[in-house]
Design a protein around this motif. Structure first.
Motif, short mmCIF file in Angstrom:
data_model
loop_
_atom_site.label_atom_id
_atom_site.label_comp_id
_atom_site.label_asym_id
_atom_site.label_seq_id
_atom_site.Cartn_x
_atom_site.Cartn_y
_atom_site.Cartn_z
N ARG A 168 15.39 -0.95 7.09
CA ARG A 168 14.43 -0.51 6.08
C ARG A 168 13.17 -1.37 6.13
NH1 ARG A 168 15.08 2.65 1.70
NH2 ARG A 168 17.33 2.49 1.88
N SER A 169 13.34 -2.67 6.28
CA SER A 169 12.17 -3.54 6.32
C SER A 169 11.39 -3.36 7.63
CB SER A 169 12.56 -5.00 6.12
OG SER A 169 13.41 -5.45 7.16
N MET A 170 12.08 -2.93 8.70
CA MET A 170 11.37 -2.62 9.95
C MET A 170 10.36 -1.51 9.70
SD MET A 170 14.32 -2.57 12.90
CE MET A 170 13.26 -1.99 14.19
N ASN A 171 10.80 -0.48 9.00
CA ASN A 171 9.92 0.65 8.70
C ASN A 171 8.77 0.22 7.78
OD1 ASN A 171 9.07 3.35 8.61
ND2 ASN A 171 10.15 3.66 6.69
N GLU A 172 9.06 -0.58 6.78
CA GLU A 172 8.01 -1.04 5.86
C GLU A 172 6.97 -1.89 6.59
OE1 GLU A 172 10.33 -2.99 2.90
OE2 GLU A 172 10.99 -1.11 1.99
N ARG A 173 7.43 -2.77 7.48
CA ARG A 173 6.49 -3.59 8.25
C ARG A 173 5.64 -2.73 9.17
NH1 ARG A 173 10.76 -6.88 8.11
NH2 ARG A 173 11.64 -6.22 10.09
N GLN A 174 6.26 -1.72 9.78
CA GLN A 174 5.52 -0.83 10.66
C GLN A 174 4.47 -0.04 9.89
OE1 GLN A 174 5.75 -0.74 13.93
NE2 GLN A 174 4.28 0.89 14.18
N GLN A 175 4.81 0.46 8.71
CA GLN A 175 3.85 1.20 7.89
C GLN A 175 2.72 0.30 7.43
OE1 GLN A 175 6.11 3.10 4.79
NE2 GLN A 175 6.74 4.79 6.11
N ALA A 176 3.03 -0.94 7.05
CA ALA A 176 1.99 -1.87 6.63
C ALA A 176 1.04 -2.18 7.79
CB ALA A 176 2.61 -3.16 6.10
N LYS A 177 1.59 -2.34 8.98
CA LYS A 177 0.75 -2.61 10.15
C LYS A 177 -0.15 -1.42 10.47
CE LYS A 177 0.90 -4.57 14.72
NZ LYS A 177 0.76 -6.00 14.73
N ASP A 231 10.24 -6.25 16.77
CA ASP A 231 10.19 -6.38 15.32
C ASP A 231 10.58 -7.79 14.89
OD1 ASP A 231 10.06 -5.07 12.56
OD2 ASP A 231 12.06 -5.97 12.56
N LEU A 232 11.58 -8.34 15.54
CA LEU A 232 12.04 -9.69 15.20
C LEU A 232 10.92 -10.71 15.34
CD1 LEU A 232 14.29 -11.77 14.61
CD2 LEU A 232 14.75 -11.78 17.07
N THR A 272 6.67 -12.00 10.14
CA THR A 272 6.21 -13.32 9.70
C THR A 272 7.02 -13.86 8.54
OG1 THR A 272 4.57 -12.28 8.26
CG2 THR A 272 3.85 -12.87 10.48
N SER A 273 7.88 -13.04 7.94
CA SER A 273 8.64 -13.52 6.79
C SER A 273 9.90 -14.29 7.20
CB SER A 273 9.03 -12.34 5.88
OG SER A 273 9.93 -11.49 6.56
N LEU A 274 10.33 -14.16 8.44
CA LEU A 274 11.53 -14.88 8.90
C LEU A 274 11.17 -16.29 9.34
CD1 LEU A 274 13.54 -12.34 11.10
CD2 LEU A 274 14.19 -13.30 8.91
N SER A 275 12.08 -17.20 9.07
CA SER A 275 11.89 -18.57 9.54
C SER A 275 12.23 -18.66 11.03
CB SER A 275 12.79 -19.53 8.75
OG SER A 275 14.16 -19.30 9.10
N GLY A 276 11.90 -19.76 11.62
CA GLY A 276 12.20 -19.97 13.03
C GLY A 276 13.69 -19.96 13.30
N TRP A 277 14.49 -20.55 12.40
CA TRP A 277 15.93 -20.57 12.60
C TRP A 277 16.53 -19.17 12.51
CZ3 TRP A 277 18.11 -24.41 14.86
CH2 TRP A 277 17.56 -25.69 14.75
N ALA A 278 16.03 -18.38 11.58
CA ALA A 278 16.53 -17.00 11.45
C ALA A 278 16.18 -16.20 12.70
CB ALA A 278 15.94 -16.34 10.21
N ILE A 291 23.67 -4.14 14.46
CA ILE A 291 23.72 -5.01 13.29
C ILE A 291 22.30 -5.24 12.75
CG2 ILE A 291 24.26 -7.34 12.48
CD1 ILE A 291 26.61 -7.31 14.49
N TYR A 292 21.36 -5.48 13.65
CA TYR A 292 19.96 -5.69 13.25
C TYR A 292 19.42 -4.46 12.52
CZ TYR A 292 15.13 -7.28 13.51
OH TYR A 292 13.86 -7.70 13.19
N LEU A 293 19.70 -3.27 13.06
CA LEU A 293 19.22 -2.04 12.43
C LEU A 293 19.83 -1.82 11.06
CD1 LEU A 293 19.14 0.43 15.44
CD2 LEU A 293 17.19 -0.60 14.26
N VAL A 294 21.11 -2.15 10.92
CA VAL A 294 21.76 -2.00 9.62
C VAL A 294 21.21 -3.01 8.62
CG1 VAL A 294 23.96 -2.25 8.40
CG2 VAL A 294 23.87 -0.98 10.55
N ALA A 295 21.05 -4.25 9.07
CA ALA A 295 20.62 -5.31 8.16
C ALA A 295 19.12 -5.25 7.85
CB ALA A 295 20.96 -6.68 8.76
N ARG A 296 18.31 -4.88 8.81
CA ARG A 296 16.86 -4.97 8.62
C ARG A 296 16.11 -3.68 8.93
NH1 ARG A 296 14.55 -9.74 8.26
NH2 ARG A 296 12.81 -9.14 9.58
#
Length: 134
Positions: free
Chosen positions: A70-79, A34-35, A39-45, A63-68
């Motif tokens: 919800r957006s993991m699921n949204e990206r997966q659904q969009a894909k 997912d990381l 495409t919305s994350l910058s290279g440094w992030a 930590i990744y699951l807590v922070a991101r």
């Protein structure tokens, strides 16, 4: 009898730990995919998250699951929606879809072009013309 139960308990405990290990590894790999697929994350992030996920894999994955999460699921659904749309477009392209009805005049003109090109003879042209007018 006690040795058998102890051995069976050991097998169950190892089986439990094996499944926990596989589940944690699956979550970690999902976070990595997912990381780097985001495409919305910058290279440094991405570099920061990658360092966290490599140096502290299990804590970093939590930590990744807590922070991101919800957006993991949204990206997966969009894909998935994008892939379904691409598949539907491909199927329509291959199947040809419903073709527009060809008018009798167009059919006769097409047959006349074949006659002029010498592809068909006069009798075949007459048969195509009669079929178009029927």
């Amino acid at each position: 009898m006690d040795a058998i139960l102890k051995d069976f308990g050991t097998v169950l405990l190892w089986t439990l730990w094996f499944f926990i290990w596989i589940a944690a590894l699956t979550v970690w790999i999902r976070c990595i995919f997912d990381l780097f697929g985001d495409t919305s994350l910058s290279g440094w992030a991405k570099a920061g998250w990658a360092i966290l996920l490599v140096l502290l894999p299990w804590v970093g994955a939590v930590i990744y699951l807590v922070a991101r999460g919800r957006s993991m699921n949204e990206r997966q659904q969009a894909k998935v929606a994008e892939l379904q749309a691409a598949q539907a477009d491909y199927i329509k392209e291959v199947a040809g879809g419903p073709a527009a009805p060809v008018s009798p005049a167009d059919q006769i003109a097409s047959a006349k072009a074949l006659l002029d090109a010498g592809t068909i003879d006069q009798s075949e042209f007459a048969a195509l013309k009669a079929k178009a007018l029927a």
